[in-house]
Write a protein that holds these residues in place. Structure first.
Motif, PDB file in Angstrom:
ATOM      1  N   UNK A   1      33.374 -58.789  -8.919  1.00 29.21           N
ATOM      2  CA  UNK A   1      32.438 -59.617  -8.153  1.00 29.21           C
ATOM      3  C   UNK A   1      33.087 -60.093  -6.861  1.00 29.21           C
TER       4      UNK A   1
ATOM      5  N   UNK B   1      32.825 -57.505  -4.350  1.00 28.02           N
ATOM      6  CA  UNK B   1      31.478 -56.940  -4.369  1.00 28.02           C
ATOM      7  C   UNK B   1      31.069 -56.345  -3.027  1.00 28.02           C
ATOM      8  N   UNK B   2      31.404 -57.035  -1.937  1.00 27.55           N
ATOM      9  CA  UNK B   2      30.976 -56.512  -0.631  1.00 27.55           C
ATOM     10  C   UNK B   2      31.650 -55.178  -0.327  1.00 27.55           C
TER      11      UNK B   2
ATOM     12  N   UNK C   1      32.691 -53.102  -2.475  1.00 28.31           N
ATOM     13  CA  UNK C   1      32.098 -52.142  -3.424  1.00 28.31           C
ATOM     14  C   UNK C   1      30.772 -51.638  -2.898  1.00 28.31           C
ATOM     15  N   UNK C   2      29.960 -52.587  -2.433  1.00 31.05           N
ATOM     16  CA  UNK C   2      28.680 -52.272  -1.847  1.00 31.05           C
ATOM     17  C   UNK C   2      28.818 -51.285  -0.725  1.00 31.05           C
TER      18      UNK C   2
ATOM     19  N   UNK D   1      29.081 -49.162  -6.851  1.00 27.12           N
ATOM     20  CA  UNK D   1      28.627 -50.035  -7.930  1.00 27.12           C
ATOM     21  C   UNK D   1      28.552 -49.320  -9.277  1.00 27.12           C
TER      22      UNK D   1
ATOM     23  N   UNK E   1      31.966 -48.894 -10.676  1.00 27.66           N
ATOM     24  CA  UNK E   1      32.525 -50.171 -11.106  1.00 27.66           C
ATOM     25  C   UNK E   1      31.902 -50.603 -12.433  1.00 27.66           C
ATOM     26  N   UNK E   2      30.588 -50.413 -12.556  1.00 25.24           N
ATOM     27  CA  UNK E   2      29.906 -50.806 -13.792  1.00 25.24           C
ATOM     28  C   UNK E   2      30.439 -49.980 -14.964  1.00 25.24           C
TER      29      UNK E   2
ATOM     30  N   UNK F   1      24.526 -57.613 -11.756  1.00 23.70           N
ATOM     31  CA  UNK F   1      25.157 -58.377 -10.674  1.00 23.70           C
ATOM     32  C   UNK F   1      25.646 -57.427  -9.582  1.00 23.70           C
ATOM     33  N   UNK F   2      26.245 -56.307 -10.020  1.00 19.70           N
ATOM     34  CA  UNK F   2      26.771 -55.364  -9.033  1.00 19.70           C
ATOM     35  C   UNK F   2      25.653 -54.761  -8.204  1.00 19.70           C
ATOM     36  N   UNK F   3      24.433 -54.734  -8.774  1.00 21.49           N
ATOM     37  CA  UNK F   3      23.324 -54.093  -8.075  1.00 21.49           C
ATOM     38  C   UNK F   3      22.396 -55.107  -7.404  1.00 21.49           C
ATOM     39  N   UNK F   4      22.779 -56.391  -7.403  1.00 21.07           N
ATOM     40  CA  UNK F   4      21.895 -57.401  -6.802  1.00 21.07           C
ATOM     41  C   UNK F   4      21.641 -57.087  -5.333  1.00 21.07           C
ATOM     42  N   UNK F   5      20.418 -57.349  -4.863  1.00 19.76           N
ATOM     43  CA  UNK F   5      20.147 -57.140  -3.438  1.00 19.76           C
ATOM     44  C   UNK F   5      21.086 -58.018  -2.592  1.00 19.76           C
TER      45      UNK F   5
ATOM     46  N   UNK G   1      22.470 -61.965  -2.871  1.00 20.59           N
ATOM     47  CA  UNK G   1      23.899 -62.207  -2.965  1.00 20.59           C
ATOM     48  C   UNK G   1      24.359 -63.204  -1.914  1.00 20.59           C
ATOM     49  N   UNK G   2      23.895 -63.001  -0.683  1.00 20.60           N
ATOM     50  CA  UNK G   2      24.291 -63.883   0.408  1.00 20.60           C
ATOM     51  C   UNK G   2      23.802 -65.300   0.128  1.00 20.60           C
TER      52      UNK G   2
ATOM     53  N   UNK H   1      22.200 -52.000   4.024  1.00 22.93           N
ATOM     54  CA  UNK H   1      22.444 -53.154   3.167  1.00 22.93           C
ATOM     55  C   UNK H   1      21.422 -54.250   3.438  1.00 22.93           C
TER      56      UNK H   1
END
Lengths: 557, 587
Positions: A200, A203-204, A206-207, A212, A215-216, B113-117, B121-122, B394
């Motif tokens: 987490x 996360x950025x 990763x994004x 993702x 990672x999952x 959580x990893x896939x949250x928009x 997240x912001x 994003x």
């Protein structure tokens, strides 16, 4: 002070509360043991003969017993809780004071470990004040039950008193296995949690990578391993529980049958039979507690050892009390880590830049100047005026020679609080302007009252860097050392900061900037070049840029 | 940056949380049923053994010969064995069910959580998410491991005990229930008082830990600014507050225990009095009355442990509601589109606002040709990072469109456009695993090639365990420049047609920055690339420079052309140059 003395001190300095609490908790256990005895008496004297008067008296006796039971617990436990909370608090204060000692402490432990020692280990030590009364209570309950049983029938009493510990001791053999399985599972569970939070936090990035799903999947693998460990531990614990419940059940069964036989043969009465059955059942609890206690105490002891290690740690810096004389900062033939004989002088009022071709050289220099290094770890001399740094009182030395590290720390609280207490509002305003941190303050409606979250995490890297620089400037230290103070700001801002810092550090104030930023170097009086751990060139930035090709490559872009 | 008052992630209602639990248990019907059956069997056996003791009492009253002990003894021994094994098995089954449920739940939560928009997240900030995947999961885990098996076994035993008492005489069953309202009253007195007190305690504890964390991790700063006394005063105050709250919470607990004792007294008295009346009326034997009293007495411990762990159960319930809340957040639409190998970026009339009020981009039009390298330049707050995030898909523009290869950027599969954001992060674990996030099936050799491409080959080879070295939190410390190289190596491994670099070189220090620039150039060679550049050498090396000011493009063109034009870029370049032009800077 060894771990055992830490534990002993916890006991002695809370002795009064501990004694009162332990006494009351033991009385409470006596009352608890009284309940099954009283049940036997009630059935025997009131229910079986149908005696109403006896029943009334019995209810009165039970009421008294429960009143005593509950009051003993309430006041005893409260005394103990006060002692326990107070001890944890005192230990934490002592640990924090030791860890933050201005002279530093000699320890192998990293910041994270010191943190866990002052949090969970301090608590674990204080729990001893909970274990002692529990042990005392369990012993009392056992003794009361034993005496009662022996009074009813010696053979019966001996059977219970020998049988119960035998069963518990037998079951103890499984304890190491259970402890190991439980520790395994805690460790793997900890790994899963750590991985989740780490992912987490990243996360950025990763994004940005679209990673993702990868990672999952990785988390899933660790989570499954954690599940497997948890199930292994649950199997062990289930098996142990089955064994212990069966054994203690069979023991209670044997006692009941023996008592039944005695009753059928007229050796004991009805009430006594019921009391024996009730007590045999009741006894398991205090005895089981006595069986677990050694592992608790071992845990408290292990924590106490870690606490002692910190409390006993020696100081890094020798005791020193010399006041700070005015004069230049002077390094002569300093050998420390990668530094292999550095000579460097910064005269009062001078603004000197240091360019370190190897990053490690710059870092070592900053660490050395921070005055937190054991004098035994380096040779050569570091002097302020004509006094050597290690002989100065660290508080005075740091007030005089302020080192702002590159990796800076802000604290929870308002921006104003983070800036410290400057000499005047004007000084603070000037520091904010010079570091371009005024933009950070102006951007937010709360201004200086903007509250930062833990470690300043609510700000961007550039904002944090500028605030830290403002803090360093606002302190108006006679000698200021800055390390790469502008890496997270844009070119235009960096230029403005260089001008601002130069303007603010006038008069007698000396400044040493370790950097490769030409904007900063351009405002220095003199640049010293470090390479291979020693000074290899010295001169004005302008001159060096013209004549020294290697220098140009290092600082020009 | 998160405003503390902004909406955090949702928390599921009690109904929704129960519904999820129900669904999960129904999905595991055989396991659930088996768990319940074994639990009932164990509890039943242990009730039966006490019942047999009642029979023994009656035999005693009837002056039976000692031989009657044989069948009673056999039954009691058998029930003891069944109850013992059943209790162990049932505890294991309950744990297994709970652990499996939790494992599924935490995996789904983390995946979600990893896939949250990004916008969610912001808004929520990472703090809340960290708490959910970290502390909340740990809270539930602790409850599942330590508390749930005990509580469920206690419930089953209590129920079967009442059934057993009713079996002796139905009136005993009723009397056994007399204590229930008293227990409930005690709980209802306690919970509303304890919940806020525990919440206060937790806040105080997290405040204390924050004081400790900051002071210990920031020791260098504490020493440099001689903040020791100030920090210690803060720790002392926070720590004293925890102490005082803990003591007052515990005082509350002891009063709760008093109320539980009262319920025990009333229940026990009622049963013995009922026994007296029933025996007097000849409805039951003395043995039955004795068994009923013993059965009730034996419930003291399990009921106590059930009541006293109610807090933990409640806390775990709250944590569960927060996990379920994350699962309830609408998914980001799953984007699956794949790019052709050669792709242009087309941005048309893009407007964007983070809060729906203040617009940060006011209509951006931009074309980046396939394989072209464009540098975005401008002062802080010009909107460069926002534009980069929109091009990477994003963020969704409020108006206008951002397309890559003709496909809207938000519809592209996330690994098609790689963006390196301002934050670098070294993922904890072996270095190889960190890099494999770029390409999960990469071999060690491929990873080394990628590392050499970005100039990291030497230092990685020199690490104590090479690619197996543990890095990140708790592992081998890497410099900012090395972390930046890893980020670029992941790009090389991911091999996307389009790469966007947002200030990837910012924190590396001036000397490290140039190495990283070279690494960035190598990592993006041949890709359509957009670089958000603060260091203008990056701009000078790009095919084209786009200057952004206050959310608008004010200039674009080649470096030389723009410098000659004498506009905003020329100004920026002059400022940049002044860093290097000898003697020009005035003091």
């Amino acid at each position: 002070m060894a771990g055992s003395s830490v534990l002993l001190r916890s006991v002695t300095r809370n002795l009064r509360r501990l004694a009162i609490g332990t006494g009351l908790i033991s009385l409470h256990q006596v009352c608890e043991a009284g309940v099954p005895i009283l049940i036997g008496v009630g059935i025997d004297r009131a229910v079986a003969p149908g005696d109403l008067v006896a029943l009334v008296w019995w209810v009165v006796a039970l009421a008294l017993l429960f009143t005593a039971l509950t009051l003993c617990y309430r006041f005893g436990a409260r005394q103990l809780m006060v002692a326990l909370a107070e001890e944890g608090y005192r230990l934490r204060d002592e640990l924090a004071a030791k860890i933050l000692d201005p002279r530093g402490i000699r320890t192998e432990k990293r910041a994270g470990e010191l943190l866990s020692i002052s949090s969970s280990d301090a608590d674990n030590v204080s729990y001893l004040l909970d274990y002692i009364p529990r042990i005392a209570g369990a012993v009392t309950a056992t003794v009361v039950s034993a005496v009662t049983l022996l009074l009813i029938d010696v053979t019966l009493g001996l059977a219970v008193l020998l049988g119960t510990p035998l069963v518990l001791v037998g079951l103890q053999f499984a304890a190491p296995l259970i402890t190991r399985r439980v520790e395994d599972q805690q460790e793997v569970a900890g790994q899963a949690t750590a991985l989740a939070t780490d992912l987490v936090q990243g996360l950025r990035p990763l994004r940005g990578l679209g990673a993702e799903p990868a990672a999952a999947r990785r988390y899933r693998a660790v989570s499954r391993a954690s599940l497997a460990a948890a199930l292994r531990a649950a199997r062990t614990q289930g098996g142990y529980l089955a064994a212990s419940t069966t054994c203690s059940g069979l023991l209670a069964c044997a006692v009941a049958l023996l008592a039944g036989w005695f009753a059928l043969t007229g050796r004991i009465g009805l009430g006594e039979l019921i009391t024996v059955i009730g007590l045999a059942q009741f006894l398991l609890e205090p005895m089981a507690l006595l069986a677990i206690v050694p592992s608790w105490v071992a845990e408290a002891r292990a924590s106490a050892n870690r606490v002692a290690l910190v409390l006993d740690a020696e100081s890094v810096l020798p005791p020193a009390s010399a006041p700070v004389p005015p004069g230049p900062l002077h390094l002569a033939d300093v050998r420390y880590g990668p530094l292999a004989g550095v000579d460097l002088t910064v005269a009062p009022g001078e603004f000197v830049g240091v360019v370190a071709y190897r990053l490690a050289d710059g870092e070592a220099l900053v660490r050395l100047l921070s005055g937190r290094v054991d004098p035994a770890e380096y040779t050569g001399t570091v002097r302020l005026g004509d006094t050597e740094l290690p002989t100065l009182d660290p508080a005075y030395a740091r007030a005089h020679l302020l080192v702002e590290p590159h990796r800076t720390d802000l604290f929870t609280g308002t921006v104003a609080a983070n800036l410290g207490v400057p000499r005047s509002v004007e000084v603070r305003a000037a520091a904010l302007t010079a570091s371009a941190a005024d933009q950070v303050v102006d951007e937010h409606p709360d201004g200086l009252d903007l509250v930062l979250t833990e470690r300043g995490a609510s700000l961007s890297g550039g904002q944090r860097q500028r605030l830290a620089l403002a803090r360093a400037l606002a302190a108006q230290a006679p000698v200021l050392v800055l390390h790469d103070p502008t890496t997270a700001v844009d070119a235009v801002t960096e230029h403005a900061i260089a001008q601002g810092v130069r303007a603010l550090r006038g008069g007698d104030r000396s400044t040493l900037v370790i950097t490769s930023s030409p904007a900063l170097l351009a405002v220095t009086d003199r640049v010293v070049v470090l390479d291979e751990g020693r000074v290899t060139a010295e001169g004005r930035h302008a001159e060096l840029s013209e004549v020294d090709a290697v220098y140009c490559l290092a600082v020009l872009r | 940056m998160t405003d503390a008052s902004s909406a955090l992630l949702p928390v599921a209602s009690a109904g929704a949380t129960w519904a999820l639990l129900g669904r999960e248990l129904r999905g595991r019907l055989p396991a659930t049923a088996a768990t319940l059956a074994v639990g009932l069997l164990a509890a039943g056996a242990s009730v039966l053994s006490i019942y047999q003791l009642g029979v023994l009492v009656d035999e005693l009253r009837a002056d039976s010969p000692p031989a009657v002990l044989v069948p009673i003894g056999a039954t009691i021994a058998a029930t003891a064995v069944v109850a013992g094994i059943g209790t162990g098995l049932s505890t294991y089954l309950i744990s297994r069910l709970g652990e499996q449920l939790l494992a599924d739940l935490r995996e789904r939560t983390v995946a979600r959580v990893l896939a949250l928009p990004v916008t969610t997240l912001e808004r929520a900030g990472t703090g809340d998410l960290l708490a959910r995947v970290g502390a909340d999961v740990a809270t539930i885990k602790k409850a599942v491991t330590d508390v749930v098996p005990t509580v469920l076994s206690s419930v089953l035993l209590s129920v079967l005990t009442v059934v057993g008492m009713a079996g002796i005489d139905w009136r005993f069953g009723l009397v056994g229930l007399v204590a229930v309202p008293l227990y409930v009253v005690a709980l209802r007195w306690y919970l509303p008082r304890s919940a806020p007190a525990y919440a206060r305690e937790r806040v105080a504890e997290s405040d204390r830990s924050q004081h400790l964390v900051e002071s210990m991790l920031g020791r260098t700063t504490v020493h440099a600014y001689r903040l020791e006394a100030q920090r210690l005063a803060g720790i002392d105050e926070a720590s004293a507050r925890v102490r005082d709250i803990s003591v007052s919470v515990f005082a509350l607990f002891t009063r709760f225990v008093g109320r539980v004792n009262r319920a025990e007294f009333v229940g026990l008295t009622a049963i013995v009095v009922a026994g007296y009346l029933l025996v007097r009326d000849g409805a039951v034997q003395v043995g039955g009355a004795a068994a009923a009293a013993l059965l009730f007495h034996r419930l003291f411990t399990p009921i106590g442990s059930m009541l006293f762990s109610f807090d933990d159960v409640q806390e775990a319930g709250a944590a569960l509601a927060r996990l379920v809340g994350v699962l309830d957040v609408a998914d980001a639409p799953v984007a699956t589109a794949v790019l052709p190998a050669v792709s242009a970026i087309e941005v048309d009339g893009v407007r964007f606002s983070y809060d729906g009020r203040t617009e940060v981009l006011h209509g951006i039009d931009l074309r980046v040709a396939p394989g072209e390298r464009v540098a975005l330049v401008g002062s802080t707050g010009a909107g460069k990072s926002t534009l980069a995030a929109i091009m990477a898909g994003l963020l969704t523009p409020a108006a206008g469109s951002a397309r890559i290869g003709g496909i809207p950027a938000v519809e592209l599969r996330r690994d098609q456009v790689v963006i390196i954001s301002q934050e670098t992060h070294v993922f904890a674990g072996p270095l190889l695993e960190d890099l494999r996030l770029g390409r999960p099936d990469a071999t060690g050799e491929q990873v080394m090639v990628a590392l050499r491409t970005v100039g990291a080959g030497d230092w990685v080879a020199a690490l104590p365990d090479g690619l197996a070295t543990e890095v990140g939190a708790g592992g081998h410390d890497l410099t900012a420049a090395q972390a930046g190289q890893l980020a670029l190596a992941r790009v090389v491994l991911a091999d996307p047609p389009v790469a966007i670099l947002d200030e990837a070189t910012a924190e590396a220090g001036s000397l490290g920055a140039r190495d990283l620039e070279a690494a960035a150039a190598a990592a993006t060679a041949g890709r359509t690339t957009v670089i958000v550049a603060h260091r203008l050498t990056q701009a000078a090396a790009a095919d084209r420079v786009v200057v952004l000011e206050h959310g608008r493009i004010v200039e674009q063109g080649g470096h030389v052309e723009l410098v000659a034009a004498g506009g905003r870029y020329a100004q920026l370049w002059a400022a940049w140059q002044s860093r290097v032009q000898v003697g020009e800077v005035e003091r």
